[in-house]
Design an enzyme around this catalytic site. Structure first.
Site, PDB file in Angstrom:
ATOM      1  CG  ASP A  75     -26.649  70.893   0.895  1.00  0.00           C
ATOM      2  OD1 ASP A  75     -26.648  72.054   0.451  1.00  0.00           O
ATOM      3  OD2 ASP A  75     -26.181  70.584   2.002  1.00  0.00           O
ATOM      4  CB  CYS A 132     -23.190  70.169   0.547  1.00  0.00           C
ATOM      5  SG  CYS A 132     -22.854  69.778   2.269  1.00  0.00           S
ATOM      6  CG  HIS A 146     -24.777  70.819   6.889  1.00  0.00           C
ATOM      7  ND1 HIS A 146     -25.944  71.330   6.345  1.00  0.00           N
ATOM      8  CD2 HIS A 146     -24.236  70.038   5.931  1.00  0.00           C
ATOM      9  CE1 HIS A 146     -26.081  70.876   5.100  1.00  0.00           C
ATOM     10  NE2 HIS A 146     -25.054  70.085   4.842  1.00  0.00           N
ATOM     11  CG  PHE A 147     -19.432  69.729  11.472  1.00  0.00           C
ATOM     12  CD1 PHE A 147     -18.130  70.201  11.568  1.00  0.00           C
ATOM     13  CD2 PHE A 147     -19.668  68.614  10.672  1.00  0.00           C
ATOM     14  CE1 PHE A 147     -17.082  69.598  10.878  1.00  0.00           C
ATOM     15  CE2 PHE A 147     -18.633  68.006   9.974  1.00  0.00           C
ATOM     16  CZ  PHE A 147     -17.333  68.504  10.076  1.00  0.00           C
ATOM     17  CD  GLU A 154     -14.878  68.889  14.885  1.00  0.00           C
ATOM     18  OE1 GLU A 154     -15.894  68.281  15.312  1.00  0.00           O
ATOM     19  OE2 GLU A 154     -13.975  68.313  14.234  1.00  0.00           O
ATOM     20  CG  HIS A 195     -20.016  69.470   6.420  1.00  0.00           C
ATOM     21  ND1 HIS A 195     -20.555  68.349   6.996  1.00  0.00           N
ATOM     22  CD2 HIS A 195     -20.418  69.458   5.127  1.00  0.00           C
ATOM     23  CE1 HIS A 195     -21.261  67.689   6.099  1.00  0.00           C
ATOM     24  NE2 HIS A 195     -21.201  68.354   4.950  1.00  0.00           N
ATOM     25  CG  ASN A 221     -23.644  66.836  -1.888  1.00  0.00           C
ATOM     26  OD1 ASN A 221     -22.964  65.834  -1.786  1.00  0.00           O
ATOM     27  ND2 ASN A 221     -24.663  67.075  -1.091  1.00  0.00           N
ATOM     28  CB  SER A 231     -10.912  65.829  10.896  1.00  0.00           C
ATOM     29  OG  SER A 231     -12.231  66.003  11.357  1.00  0.00           O
ATOM     30  CG  HIS A 281     -18.529  63.268   2.025  1.00  0.00           C
ATOM     31  ND1 HIS A 281     -18.885  61.942   2.128  1.00  0.00           N
ATOM     32  CD2 HIS A 281     -19.600  63.978   2.470  1.00  0.00           C
ATOM     33  CE1 HIS A 281     -20.116  61.857   2.612  1.00  0.00           C
ATOM     34  NE2 HIS A 281     -20.575  63.066   2.832  1.00  0.00           N
TER      35      HIS A 281
END
Length: 480
Positions: free
Chosen positions: A171, A174, A234-235, A237, A265, A337, A374, A393
C-alpha cells in the site's frame, strides 16, 4: 490441561514462523490407543495452525527440529516436546534440516521505542531479522510494532546504497490527511451516520483524469477506486476537539475548537500492490543505487504517493458533500508507507517506513482504534537519529484478523442486534460499516491502547501532544 509454547516454522522456509500454544495432556500411564488418539489430534492441530497462521494451505507433514516425523503412536516422541521447541511443517516435501534462525550478527543498532506497550515476540524477531539484509544500517520499532506476514508493521529500516520495495509494502503512499470543516462540534452521531452514503463505488460526479492531473498523475488502470476508503484498517472519521494541551498552537494552526475535523486514512488502493509486484519479485534482494531498476521503482513509488494523497482529498470531498459542505483546509497530509532517499556528500541512505510516520515534516495525528481518541501530535523539530526521524502511525494490532474472526463472533454474537452493538462505541460514536467480518476484525480490543503508544513517544522525546480528538462518526465500508 497444561500448554506448550511452540514455534511453528515452514519446513521449506524456516524464516516464516509463528508462536502457538498447544494443550498437552498427561499421558504417563495412558494406553497405546489413547496415545495414538492424542498424538493424532496434536498433529491435526499443528497442521491447522500452519494453514491459518503460516498460510501453508497444503500442510500435511509435521517434523520435530531433529527431523523426526510426528505420527500418532510414539509416546517417546510425545515426551520430547519441549516448551519453546521448534516444529516444522511441510506441504509434502521431505525434512530439509534445521536452518539457523536469523539473528542480528552485524552490530546494527536496533531500537524499540516501547516501555508502556507490550510488543509481540514475533514482531521483535521479525524486526531483528531485518538487520541481516544487505546495506541495512539501522532498524527502529515504534510502540505500535506488530507482526506482519514477513516484515513487521510499525518499523523503520535505514539502508545505504540500496533499497527494498518490499519493506514499504503493497500500500504505497498509505497515510492520513486531516481537514478542517464548517461543521459544528455538536453533531448527532446517529443522524450524521445516516447521511453518509454512496462513497464506495466509482466517483461519478467529476473527472478522475482532471482530479489526478492536479497532482501530476497520469491516468492508471485503477482509477475507478479513486475516492474510496477501502477495507482493512482504513477509515474516514469525523472528530471534535476533546481536550486542548496547547491552546496557542491550536490557534496558530487555525483550528477552531467549535468546529469538527475530518481525518482520512487510506492509500493507493489496488495501484500499490501492482507496483510492488512489478518491482519486488524477490523481497530480500535489494535494488542498488544507482540503477535503472531503482530509478523506475522510485518513479512509480512517487506517483503512487501522489495518487494516494489525491485519493484522500477526494474521500474528504465525497464524504462531506453528503453533509452539504466541503473540506475547508488540509491541516496535514502525512504518509506512513513510503521510502525516503536522503543524500549527503558522502552517502545515500534510504529510509523505509512501513506503518511509521516521519517526525521531521511537521504536525502529525496518531489515531487509535474505532472508539478511542486520536492525538494531534507535534514532533520534536530536533533530529532524532535513534528513531530514524520517525514516529508511530497509530495504535497497532494486538490480535490478528484471523484470531478476531475465530473468537469475537462467539463473544458478541452474530445477530442483527449484536452487529448494531458493534457499531456503537463507549465514547458515544457511531461506526458506519456493513461488513460483519470487518466489524470483528477492527474491534477496539484488537488494538493496543493508543494512550500508551503516545506516552512512549513523549517519553522518548519524539514530540508532544497538542490536543486530543474524540470520534463522532467512523466510516469504514459499506456494501454496494
Amino acid at each position: 490441561m497444561p500448554s506448550l509454547r511452540l514455534t511453528l516454522a515452514k519446513n521449506s522456509n524456516q524464516q516464516q514462523r509463528t508462536v502457538v500454544l498447544v494443550s498437552i495432556p498427561d499421558l504417563t500411564n495412558a494406553s497405546c490407543s489413547i496415545v495414538t488418539k492424542e498424538m493424532t489430534q496434536f498433529r491435526q492441530r499443528i497442521i491447522q495452525f500452519a494453514k491459518t497462521k503460516l498460510r501453508l494451505t497444503r500442510a500435511c507433514r509435521v517434523f520435530l527440529a531433529d527431523g523426526t516425523e510426528v505420527w500418532g503412536h510414539d509416546l517417546d516422541l510425545w515426551r520430547r516436546l519441549e516448551n519453546d521447541g521448534v516444529i516444522l511443517v511441510s506441504a509434502g516435501e521431505d525434512y530439509i534440516g534445521t536452518q539457523k534462525p536469523q539473528t542480528n550478527t552485524n552490530d546494527i543498532p536496533v531500537t524499540i521505542l516501547a516501555h508502556h506497550v507490550e510488543i509481540d515476540p514475533l514482531a521483535t524477531s521479525q524486526l531483528k531479522a531485518l538487520c541481516n539484509l544487505d546495506g541495512v544500517v539501522r532498524v527502529v520499532g515504534m510502540p505500535d510494532l506488530h507482526p506482519g506476514n514477513r516484515f513487521p508493521i510499525g518499523a523503520v529500516v535505514v539502508s545505504e546504497g540500496c533499497a527494498y520495495p518490499a519493506l514499504v509494502g503493497s500500500d504505497v503512499g498509505c497515510g492520513m490527511s486531516l481537514f478542517t470543516t464548517s461543521l459544528g462540534c455538536n453533531l448527532s452521531p446517529e443522524k450524521t451516520a445516516q447521511k453518509i452514503r454512496d462513497i464506495e463505488g466509482p466517483w461519478l460526479d467529476g473527472c478522475t483524469i482532471d482530479w489526478l492531473a492536479e497532482a501530476n498523475v497520469s491516468p492508471t488502470a485503477f482509477d475507478d477506486q479513486l475516492g474510496t476508503v477501502g477495507a482493512g484498517n482504513h477509515f474516514a472519521e469525523i472528530q471534535v476537539v476533546e481536550h486542548v494541551e496547547d491552546e496557542g498552537m491550536l490557534r496558530d494552526l487555525g483550528i477552531d475548537v467549535g468546529k469538527a475535523l475530518l481525518l482520512v486514512h487510506s492509500g493507493s488502493r489496488a495501484l500499490g500492490p501492482s507496483i510492488l509486484a512489478k518491482h519486488a519479485s524477490a523481497p530480500t534482494v535489494p535494488l542498488n543505487y544507482p540503477s535503472s531498476e531503482l530509478t523506475a521503482y522510485l518513479s512509480d513509488h512517487n506517483m503512487a504517493m501522489r495518487w494516494a494523497s489525491r485519493n484522500r482529498d477526494l474521500i474528504a470531498q465525497r464524504l462531506l458533500s453528503r453533509l452539504n459542505t466541503n473540506p475547508e483546509r488540509k491541516l496535514l497530509d502525512m504518509c506512513h508507507n513510503w521510502m525516503e532517499m536522503v543524500s549527503t556528500d558522502t552517502q545515500t541512505q534510504f529510509i523505509h517506513r512501513k506503518g511509521a510516520a516521519p517526525s521531521d515534516r511537521g504536525l502529525c495525528v496518531i489515531p487509535g482504534s474505532r472508539g478511542s481518541f486520536s492525538y494531534l501530535f507535534l514532533p520534536n523539530p530536533t533530529a532524532q537519529p535513534h528513531t530514524a526521524n520517525s514516529l508511530a502511525h497509530g495504535a497497532g494490532r494486538t490480535t490478528t484478523r484471523k484470531k478476531a474472526l475465530a473468537s469475537l463472533p462467539s463473544k458478541y454474537g452474530k445477530t442483527p442486534q449484536a452487529m448494531e452493538g458493534l457499531r456503537r462505541t463507549h465514547l458515544g460514536s457511531v461506526v458506519v460499516c456493513d461488513e460483519k467480518d470487518l466489524l470483528y476484525e477492527e474491534a477496539p480490543e484488537c488494538y493496543k491502547e493508543v494512550d500508551s503508544v503516545v506516552k512512549d513517544l513523549v517519553e522518548a522525546n519524539v514530540g508532544r501532544v497538542i490536543a486530543t480528538l474524540r470520534p463522532v462518526v467512523t466510516y469504514k465500508v459499506r456494501k454496494m
